[in-house]
Structure formats: structure tokens, C-alpha cells
Scaffold this motif. Structure first.
Motif, PDB file in Angstrom:
ATOM      1  N   GLU A 101      13.467 -25.076  -5.574  1.00  0.00           N
ATOM      2  CA  GLU A 101      12.439 -25.257  -3.970  1.00  0.00           C
ATOM      3  C   GLU A 101      11.455 -24.968  -4.606  1.00  0.00           C
ATOM      4  N   ASP A 102      11.449 -24.820  -5.800  1.00  0.00           N
ATOM      5  CA  ASP A 102      10.003 -25.056  -6.485  1.00  0.00           C
ATOM      6  C   ASP A 102       9.607 -23.638  -6.712  1.00  0.00           C
ATOM      7  N   LEU A 103      10.516 -22.347  -6.959  1.00  0.00           N
ATOM      8  CA  LEU A 103       9.957 -21.145  -6.939  1.00  0.00           C
ATOM      9  C   LEU A 103      10.723 -20.312  -7.707  1.00  0.00           C
ATOM     10  N   SER A 104       9.920 -19.048  -8.012  1.00  0.00           N
ATOM     11  CA  SER A 104       9.964 -17.964  -8.992  1.00  0.00           C
ATOM     12  C   SER A 104      10.463 -17.038  -8.258  1.00  0.00           C
ATOM     13  N   PHE A 105      11.414 -16.108  -9.292  1.00  0.00           N
ATOM     14  CA  PHE A 105      11.499 -14.470  -9.102  1.00  0.00           C
ATOM     15  C   PHE A 105       9.797 -13.993  -8.740  1.00  0.00           C
ATOM     16  N   GLY A 106       9.239 -14.073 -10.027  1.00  0.00           N
ATOM     17  CA  GLY A 106       8.335 -13.337 -10.399  1.00  0.00           C
ATOM     18  C   GLY A 106       7.085 -13.914  -9.447  1.00  0.00           C
ATOM     19  N   GLU A 107       7.125 -14.649  -8.895  1.00  0.00           N
ATOM     20  CA  GLU A 107       6.185 -15.172  -7.520  1.00  0.00           C
ATOM     21  C   GLU A 107       6.549 -14.372  -6.099  1.00  0.00           C
ATOM     22  N   ILE A 108       7.728 -14.478  -5.906  1.00  0.00           N
ATOM     23  CA  ILE A 108       8.522 -13.563  -5.052  1.00  0.00           C
ATOM     24  C   ILE A 108       8.159 -12.363  -4.475  1.00  0.00           C
ATOM     25  N   LEU A 109       8.140 -11.697  -5.856  1.00  0.00           N
ATOM     26  CA  LEU A 109       8.294 -10.384  -6.130  1.00  0.00           C
ATOM     27  C   LEU A 109       6.773 -10.016  -5.350  1.00  0.00           C
ATOM     28  N   ASN A 110       6.125 -10.424  -6.751  1.00  0.00           N
ATOM     29  CA  ASN A 110       4.266 -10.565  -6.500  1.00  0.00           C
ATOM     30  C   ASN A 110       3.970 -10.705  -4.692  1.00  0.00           C
ATOM     31  N   GLN A 111       4.051 -11.858  -4.311  1.00  0.00           N
ATOM     32  CA  GLN A 111       3.280 -11.917  -3.645  1.00  0.00           C
ATOM     33  C   GLN A 111       4.043 -11.004  -1.920  1.00  0.00           C
ATOM     34  N   ASP A 137       1.628  -8.446  -0.141  1.00  0.00           N
ATOM     35  CA  ASP A 137       1.717  -7.933   1.395  1.00  0.00           C
ATOM     36  C   ASP A 137       1.936  -6.686   2.067  1.00  0.00           C
ATOM     37  N   MET A 138       2.399  -5.960   1.257  1.00  0.00           N
ATOM     38  CA  MET A 138       2.837  -4.352   1.830  1.00  0.00           C
ATOM     39  C   MET A 138       2.450  -3.437   1.541  1.00  0.00           C
ATOM     40  N   ALA A 139       1.369  -3.380  -0.292  1.00  0.00           N
ATOM     41  CA  ALA A 139       0.503  -3.358  -0.080  1.00  0.00           C
ATOM     42  C   ALA A 139      -0.407  -2.381   0.684  1.00  0.00           C
ATOM     43  N   ILE A 140      -1.208  -3.902   1.092  1.00  0.00           N
ATOM     44  CA  ILE A 140      -1.916  -3.726   2.244  1.00  0.00           C
ATOM     45  C   ILE A 140      -1.713  -3.222   3.483  1.00  0.00           C
ATOM     46  N   ARG A 141      -0.487  -3.460   3.859  1.00  0.00           N
ATOM     47  CA  ARG A 141      -0.534  -3.108   4.816  1.00  0.00           C
ATOM     48  C   ARG A 141       0.114  -1.169   4.780  1.00  0.00           C
ATOM     49  N   GLN A 181       4.228   2.939 -12.699  1.00  0.00           N
ATOM     50  CA  GLN A 181       2.745   3.856 -12.996  1.00  0.00           C
ATOM     51  C   GLN A 181       1.834   3.453 -12.379  1.00  0.00           C
ATOM     52  N   SER A 182       1.060   4.655 -11.525  1.00  0.00           N
ATOM     53  CA  SER A 182       0.407   4.242 -10.419  1.00  0.00           C
ATOM     54  C   SER A 182      -0.583   3.637 -10.832  1.00  0.00           C
ATOM     55  N   SER A 183      -1.106   2.797 -12.427  1.00  0.00           N
ATOM     56  CA  SER A 183      -2.199   2.403 -12.695  1.00  0.00           C
ATOM     57  C   SER A 183      -1.485   1.044 -13.050  1.00  0.00           C
ATOM     58  N   SER A 184      -0.167   0.728 -12.643  1.00  0.00           N
ATOM     59  CA  SER A 184      -0.152  -0.724 -12.644  1.00  0.00           C
ATOM     60  C   SER A 184      -0.218  -0.905 -11.188  1.00  0.00           C
ATOM     61  N   PHE A 185      -0.351  -0.291 -10.348  1.00  0.00           N
ATOM     62  CA  PHE A 185      -0.364  -0.794  -9.134  1.00  0.00           C
ATOM     63  C   PHE A 185      -2.006  -0.911  -8.956  1.00  0.00           C
ATOM     64  N   SER A 186      -2.255  -0.302  -9.437  1.00  0.00           N
ATOM     65  CA  SER A 186      -4.368  -0.609  -9.395  1.00  0.00           C
ATOM     66  C   SER A 186      -4.632  -1.571  -9.980  1.00  0.00           C
ATOM     67  N   HIS A 187      -4.125  -1.722 -11.002  1.00  0.00           N
ATOM     68  CA  HIS A 187      -3.747  -3.133 -11.786  1.00  0.00           C
ATOM     69  C   HIS A 187      -3.545  -4.423 -10.830  1.00  0.00           C
ATOM     70  N   ALA A 188      -2.568  -3.972 -10.340  1.00  0.00           N
ATOM     71  CA  ALA A 188      -1.916  -5.009  -9.714  1.00  0.00           C
ATOM     72  C   ALA A 188      -2.673  -5.288  -8.432  1.00  0.00           C
ATOM     73  N   CYS A 189      -3.298  -4.618  -8.183  1.00  0.00           N
ATOM     74  CA  CYS A 189      -4.410  -4.533  -6.859  1.00  0.00           C
ATOM     75  C   CYS A 189      -5.568  -5.082  -6.799  1.00  0.00           C
ATOM     76  N   ARG A 190      -6.169  -4.585  -7.603  1.00  0.00           N
ATOM     77  CA  ARG A 190      -7.379  -5.835  -8.401  1.00  0.00           C
ATOM     78  C   ARG A 190      -6.785  -7.354  -8.529  1.00  0.00           C
ATOM     79  N   ARG A 191      -5.650  -7.476  -8.825  1.00  0.00           N
ATOM     80  CA  ARG A 191      -5.711  -9.059  -9.098  1.00  0.00           C
ATOM     81  C   ARG A 191      -5.616  -9.069  -7.609  1.00  0.00           C
ATOM     82  N   TRP A 192      -5.583  -8.854  -6.378  1.00  0.00           N
ATOM     83  CA  TRP A 192      -4.652  -9.757  -5.262  1.00  0.00           C
ATOM     84  C   TRP A 192      -5.859  -9.761  -4.582  1.00  0.00           C
TER      85      TRP A 192
END
Length: 345
Positions: A285-295, A299-303, A323-334
Motif C-alpha cells: 500500500e506504499d506505506l511504511s511503519f515509520g510514516e504511520i507512527l510519525n503521522q 496528530d495527537m501532539a497537536i491535540r 526524552q522531552s527533547s526528542s518530542f521538542s525536536h519532533a514538534c519543530r519538524r511537524w
């Protein structure tokens, strides 16, 4: 497609499950009693008042979005419970009558288990009888992580049905929900009569198995035979919306996130596949586990960031970041912003 501040979070599925729209109609009536014009909220959710007035079947995704919009407009964090608390249970329609006319609560729950999808094609009800009577609700064809109000509405409405048809103030031994809640939970404990677990592996209620033998106050074998026949006919003509594989994967990931167990190995095992077969299904289905997990995390972070009582460290844990720092980096990316900057906006 429904969007939020920074882009789409509810993807258009190949076959979107539909519902009778009872929760949406209850929500609109609640808005009108509160002096709030429902039209803008309906529009944002891809609905119209005519759809609801004419009892047209509506998208389950749109109903989920509408309940979220109502929660924001009314500043009621417990919108699902508010809607489920007082409405006339006969409004549920055929499903209520086929349950209420049964002989015992066990019979009624078996009817609900079989016919729940007539009212909402995304909803699956499972009744398991082991050392306890476990009633589990789940979604197919709808991402579970995008909802909390509809599921809370369904579970409490089901508890009200059990109480009304037995004439007893039944209370579960325990109840649990997949989604996150924090703050004061007294209202929910009071309504359910038991402790509630959030960030759990399943949406379910546990009862003493003896409740299954309770007789029903309006048992009517003749009416039940008629209602069962009508329910079978309705079930046979309802279009079955097969859950897209991506949604199945998302709904498997959701309860694993707070426990930091959302890995391809764990998900594939829960789906009854080898990791190799799981990866091949995703690739088809042209998907990857990492893509689904990241999306999902996005979605949940914004909520979660829209909830003032959740600290960034708590959100990091809920999303499975070590780690909180990993979430902060991901939030900037999103979003292009840190968690604190996003909240200020």
C-alpha cells in the motif's frame, strides 16, 4: 477532509463508515440549548443541519469531528458524557428495542454485539465471558486516536442501557479507555460508579459475570422475535466497510504509545503476522511503519498541546518518546515551532 490548524489530520478513507448520526443530533440540540449557532461547527465537520434533520446517514469521521468542535465551543471537556447522560434511550432505535425485549442481560448484550454496526458501521462490540464479563468496544475503518468524545458517549450510553433494561444501578468492576485524560475525574467516576483507567490497551467495562443472568424488566419474546428479524434484515443490507490496512495498524499502535511499545515487532505480533509479512503488507500500500507512527504522533501532539493542563514532558510520554527533547525536536519538524511556541499561537 477535516483539517486542523496546521493541515489535515483526518484522512479521506476509501470506504468511510457511516452512522445514524444520533450523537451528532444530540450535540446540535445541546448547542442550541446553550445559545450557540451549530451551523459553523457543522460546516467545519462536513455536515449540514438538513442531513441530521432528515436522519441521513453521516460519516463517522464527521461525527467525531463535530463532537470535538462542540467540546471547544461549549468549553466542556466531557462532551461525550454530557450528551450520553440524559437523552431518552429509545432514541437509539432498533438496537435499544431488540436489547430491551430480550430475556436476560446476557441475551441483550449478545444482540448488541451482533447488531451494533447497524447504528454505527465503525463500531464493534465484543462480549467476553471469562472470570469476568468484559464488554469491549473498538473501531474499524476509523482511526481510534482521533476520538475520545464519541467513545465515551458510546460506553456510558451502553452502561445506561444495561441499567435501564435491568432496573438496577449496575456499576462495572472497572472501566478503561485507550485515550488520555488528566485532571479531575470525579464526574466520570461518579457516573460509572467505579475507577476509570486511561491510556489503556482497550476501551472496555468489566462486570461480575453473574449480571448476565439478570432478567429484564420489559422482556417480551414476541416483540424480540420481530425486532431480531428486523435487525437481521437491516444488518444484511448495510454496506460493510472493510477497514483499510493503515487504519488497522493505527488502531493497534494507539494503545501502545504511552507504554513505549509501539514498534513494528509488537504491532505485527498483535496483528498475527511476522515482521516480514507486516512489512510486505505495508509496502503493497506504499506505506511504511515509520510514516504511520510519525503521522499519528503529529496528530495527537497537536491535540494534546491544545490542553493547557498537560506539560510537554507528559505529552512526550503519551507519545512514546523517551526524552522531552526528542518530542521538542519532533514538534519543530511537524509545526515549525517548539511546543511552547505552538501553544502561544
Amino acid at each position: 477532509m477535516v483539517t486542523n490548524h496546521d493541515g489535515p489530520i483526518i484522512r479521506k478513507l476509501a470506504a468511510v463508515p457511516t452512522a445514524t448520526g444520533l450523537a451528532a443530533r444530540l450535540g446540535v440540540a445541546h448547542l442550541e440549548r446553550s445559545g450557540i449557532n451549530p451551523a459553523p461547527l457543522l460546516s467545519r465537520s462536513g455536515l449540514s443541519k438538513a442531513d441530521l434533520s432528515n436522519h441521513t446517514r453521516i460519516s463517522v469521521l464527521s461525527q467525531i469531528e463535530l463532537l470535538g468542535q462542540i467540546s471547544l465551543a461549549t468549553k466542556d471537556a466531557w462532551t461525550g458524557l454530557t450528551l450520553a447522560q440524559d437523552f431518552d434511550l429509545r432514541e437509539i432505535g432498533m438496537l435499544y428495542y431488540v436489547a430491551a425485549s430480550s430475556q436476560t442481560l446476557g441475551d441483550a448484550l449478545r444482540r448488541i454485539e451482533r447488531y451494533a454496526r447497524v447504528g454505527n458501521e465503525a463500531l464493534t462490540v465484543q462480549v467476553e465471558k471469562t472470570s469476568a464479563c468484559r464488554i469491549r468496544l473498538s473501531y474499524t475503518g476509523v482511526p481510534r486516536h482521533l476520538d475520545r468524545h464519541q467513545m465515551e458517549c458510546f460506553v456510558f450510553a451502553l452502561l445506561r442501557v444495561c441499567r435501564q433494561i435491568t432496573g438496577k444501578k449496575l456499576a462495572p468492576i472497572k472501566a478503561s479507555f485507550v485515550h488520555h485524560r488528566s485532571g479531575n475525574l470525579d464526574k466520570m467516576r461518579r457516573l460509572f460508579g467505579c475507577d476509570i483507567e486511561f491510556d489503556a490497551y482497550a476501551d472496555e467495562m468489566h462486570f461480575d459475570p453473574t449480571v448476565l443472568a439478570l432478567p429484564l424488566v420489559n422482556a417480551d419474546p414476541f416483540l424480540n422475535e420481530i425486532m431480531t428479524q428486523m435487525s437481521e434484515e437491516a444488518l444484511s443490507v448495510r454496506t460493510t466497510n472493510t477497514s483499510p490496512f493503515r487504519t488497522l495498524v493505527e488502531n493497534t499502535i494507539a494503545p501502545l504509545l504511552p507504554h513505549a511499545e509501539a514498534s513494528a515487532r509488537v504491532v505485527s505480533r498483535r496483528l498475527g503476522m511476522s515482521e516480514r509479512t507486516f512489512a510486505r503488507r505495508l509496502a503493497e500500500e506504499d506505506l511504511s511503519f515509520g510514516e504511520i507512527l510519525n503521522q499519528m504522533r503529529r496528530d495527537m501532539a497537536i491535540r494534546y498541546l491544545e490542553e493547557d493542563n498537560l506539560q510537554a514532558s507528559q505529552i512526550a510520554w503519551l507519545l512514546g518518546f523517551h526524552q522531552s527533547s526528542s518530542f521538542s525536536h519532533a514538534c519543530r519538524r511537524w509545526t515549525g515551532k517548539s511546543p511552547s511556541e505552538f501553544r502561544l499561537r
